[in-house]
Write a protein that holds these residues in place. Structure first.
Motif, short mmCIF file in Angstrom:
data_model
loop_
_atom_site.label_atom_id
_atom_site.label_comp_id
_atom_site.label_asym_id
_atom_site.label_seq_id
_atom_site.Cartn_x
_atom_site.Cartn_y
_atom_site.Cartn_z
N ASN A 113 -17.37 -11.95 -14.08
CA ASN A 113 -16.86 -11.38 -12.95
C ASN A 113 -18.05 -11.04 -12.12
O ASN A 113 -18.02 -9.81 -11.79
CB ASN A 113 -15.87 -10.44 -13.20
CG ASN A 113 -14.95 -10.29 -11.61
OD1 ASN A 113 -15.04 -11.04 -11.00
ND2 ASN A 113 -14.49 -9.22 -11.86
N VAL A 114 -19.07 -11.74 -11.83
CA VAL A 114 -20.47 -11.15 -11.22
C VAL A 114 -20.56 -11.99 -10.05
O VAL A 114 -20.35 -13.22 -9.94
CB VAL A 114 -21.53 -11.13 -12.16
CG1 VAL A 114 -22.85 -10.55 -11.43
CG2 VAL A 114 -21.21 -10.15 -13.45
N ILE A 115 -21.06 -11.45 -9.00
CA ILE A 115 -21.24 -12.27 -7.78
C ILE A 115 -22.99 -12.22 -7.48
O ILE A 115 -23.66 -11.33 -7.72
CB ILE A 115 -20.85 -11.37 -6.48
CG1 ILE A 115 -19.33 -11.31 -6.61
CG2 ILE A 115 -21.13 -12.20 -5.30
CD1 ILE A 115 -18.91 -10.14 -5.64
N ILE A 116 -23.31 -13.42 -7.60
CA ILE A 116 -24.96 -13.83 -7.48
C ILE A 116 -25.04 -14.45 -6.07
O ILE A 116 -24.53 -15.26 -5.53
CB ILE A 116 -25.25 -14.47 -8.49
CG1 ILE A 116 -24.89 -14.14 -9.91
CG2 ILE A 116 -26.69 -15.09 -8.48
CD1 ILE A 116 -25.13 -14.97 -11.06
N VAL A 117 -25.91 -13.69 -5.48
CA VAL A 117 -26.48 -14.23 -4.10
C VAL A 117 -27.90 -14.67 -4.25
O VAL A 117 -28.81 -14.06 -4.88
CB VAL A 117 -26.30 -13.08 -3.03
CG1 VAL A 117 -26.79 -13.55 -1.50
CG2 VAL A 117 -25.19 -12.32 -2.95
N GLY A 118 -28.09 -15.92 -4.05
CA GLY A 118 -29.34 -16.70 -3.92
C GLY A 118 -29.89 -16.54 -2.53
O GLY A 118 -29.38 -16.85 -1.46
N VAL A 119 -31.11 -16.29 -2.25
CA VAL A 119 -31.93 -16.30 -1.08
C VAL A 119 -33.10 -17.14 -1.20
O VAL A 119 -34.17 -16.75 -1.96
CB VAL A 119 -32.32 -14.71 -0.64
CG1 VAL A 119 -33.19 -14.93 0.65
CG2 VAL A 119 -31.25 -14.08 -0.48
N SER A 120 -33.43 -18.32 -0.50
CA SER A 120 -34.38 -19.12 -0.60
C SER A 120 -34.83 -19.55 -2.14
O SER A 120 -34.25 -20.32 -2.66
CB SER A 120 -35.43 -18.74 0.04
OG SER A 120 -36.43 -19.73 0.42
N ALA A 121 -36.04 -19.04 -2.50
CA ALA A 121 -36.33 -19.19 -3.88
C ALA A 121 -35.23 -18.83 -4.77
O ALA A 121 -34.95 -19.49 -6.02
CB ALA A 121 -37.52 -18.51 -4.20
N GLY A 122 -34.63 -17.79 -4.69
CA GLY A 122 -33.36 -17.52 -5.55
C GLY A 122 -32.42 -18.38 -5.45
O GLY A 122 -31.54 -18.53 -6.65
N THR A 123 -31.98 -18.96 -4.40
CA THR A 123 -30.78 -20.15 -4.64
C THR A 123 -31.53 -21.39 -5.20
O THR A 123 -30.86 -22.01 -5.93
CB THR A 123 -30.60 -20.60 -3.05
OG1 THR A 123 -30.13 -19.49 -2.22
CG2 THR A 123 -30.16 -21.95 -2.64
N LEU A 124 -32.93 -21.69 -5.11
CA LEU A 124 -33.42 -22.86 -5.83
C LEU A 124 -33.50 -22.50 -7.40
O LEU A 124 -33.09 -23.34 -8.10
CB LEU A 124 -35.02 -22.95 -5.47
CG LEU A 124 -34.98 -23.72 -4.01
CD1 LEU A 124 -36.42 -23.26 -3.55
CD2 LEU A 124 -34.88 -25.28 -4.17
N LEU A 125 -33.51 -21.22 -7.74
CA LEU A 125 -33.51 -20.84 -9.30
C LEU A 125 -32.14 -21.29 -9.83
O LEU A 125 -32.10 -21.66 -11.04
CB LEU A 125 -34.02 -19.37 -9.42
CG LEU A 125 -33.74 -18.70 -10.72
CD1 LEU A 125 -34.83 -19.24 -11.64
CD2 LEU A 125 -33.88 -17.45 -10.61
N LEU A 126 -31.20 -21.23 -9.15
CA LEU A 126 -29.76 -21.17 -9.57
C LEU A 126 -29.22 -22.69 -9.70
O LEU A 126 -28.50 -23.07 -10.35
CB LEU A 126 -28.66 -20.54 -8.68
CG LEU A 126 -28.91 -18.77 -8.62
CD1 LEU A 126 -28.22 -18.43 -7.62
CD2 LEU A 126 -28.56 -18.32 -9.93
N GLY A 127 -30.14 -23.58 -9.12
CA GLY A 127 -29.71 -25.12 -9.12
C GLY A 127 -30.37 -25.55 -10.34
O GLY A 127 -30.91 -24.97 -11.34
N PRO A 128 -30.19 -27.03 -10.55
CA PRO A 128 -30.69 -27.73 -11.79
C PRO A 128 -32.28 -27.72 -11.86
O PRO A 128 -32.63 -27.77 -13.19
CB PRO A 128 -30.31 -28.93 -11.52
CG PRO A 128 -30.07 -29.19 -10.12
CD PRO A 128 -29.64 -27.87 -9.32
#
Length: 208
Positions: A113-128
């Motif tokens: 139950n955690v909210i994760i916000v990705g910003v630019s490089a952070g968004t890319l990190l969460l992808g494959p």
């Protein structure tokens, strides 16, 4: 039930802020926010990181900490209710996420139950993977990474700043779209284009 908010520029529109707030089901003043600053050479002094702090305060958050997984123990993330992964160099961020063990912690928290916000490089990190970064800006790979596999929290391969031709100048004058199409053909994949004012919201396995 974890939630992801994938962005190019963080909370830069009211729509993005409202989507984030729609994830919150508890007293905001009691929730703990961790801002991962590792991707930027300015760390917590990066203006986007500082703006994020102000945005969180304006929303009513009172417990906000910076976490730099290059130097800090990633176990600090474990008690977070919100993890905000700031932008910068995706190669640097991926390198230290793996080296520190933050990658496994973030993947575990994403299923909770955690909210994760990705910003630019952070968004890319969460992808494959971050293959598209190597395709567009290989000069950013100052860590000499050869394994571009990312955390895979989402299977969406996202290209942030899709509307910012000024950020991705090309010596052959190809547009961002032309280069993404070439990348999709080379890699046999589908890229999700994300403009600076757009966001992708994911709850469990449902995307909006």
């Amino acid at each position: 039930m974890g939630s992801l908010l994938l962005t190019s520029c963080g909370f830069n529109t009211e729509d993005i802020k409202n989507q984030f707030l729609s994830f919150i089901e508890r007293d905001i003043s009691q929730l703990k926010v961790s801002i991962i600053t590792t991707a930027s050479p300015m760390k917590e002094n990066n203006r986007y990181a500082q703006r994020a702090v102000q945005d969180f305060r304006d929303m009513g958050f009172q417990h906000i900490d910076f976490v730099d997984i290059e130097f800090d123990d990633p176990q600090l993330l474990i008690h977070s209710d919100v993890i905000y992964i700031n932008g910068g160099n995706p190669f640097t961020l991926l390198y230290y996420a793996k080296k520190s063990g933050a990658d496994e912690i973030i993947k575990t928290l994403a299923a909770q139950n955690v909210i994760i916000v990705g910003v630019s490089a952070g968004t890319l990190l969460l992808g494959p993977n971050i293959n598209i970064v190597d395709f567009f800006t290989p000069q950013m790979n100052t860590m000499d990474l050869t394994d571009f596999k990312a955390l895979g929290v989402t299977d969406k391969l996202i290209f942030p700043h899709y509307d910012r031709e000024d950020k991705f100048k090309d010596s052959t004058n190809k547009t961002i779209e032309e280069r993404i199409v070439a990348f999709e053909s080379n890699e046999n994949c589908k890229v999700t284009r994300l403009k600076d004012e757009e966001f992708i919201s994911i709850v469990m396995n449902q995307a909006f």
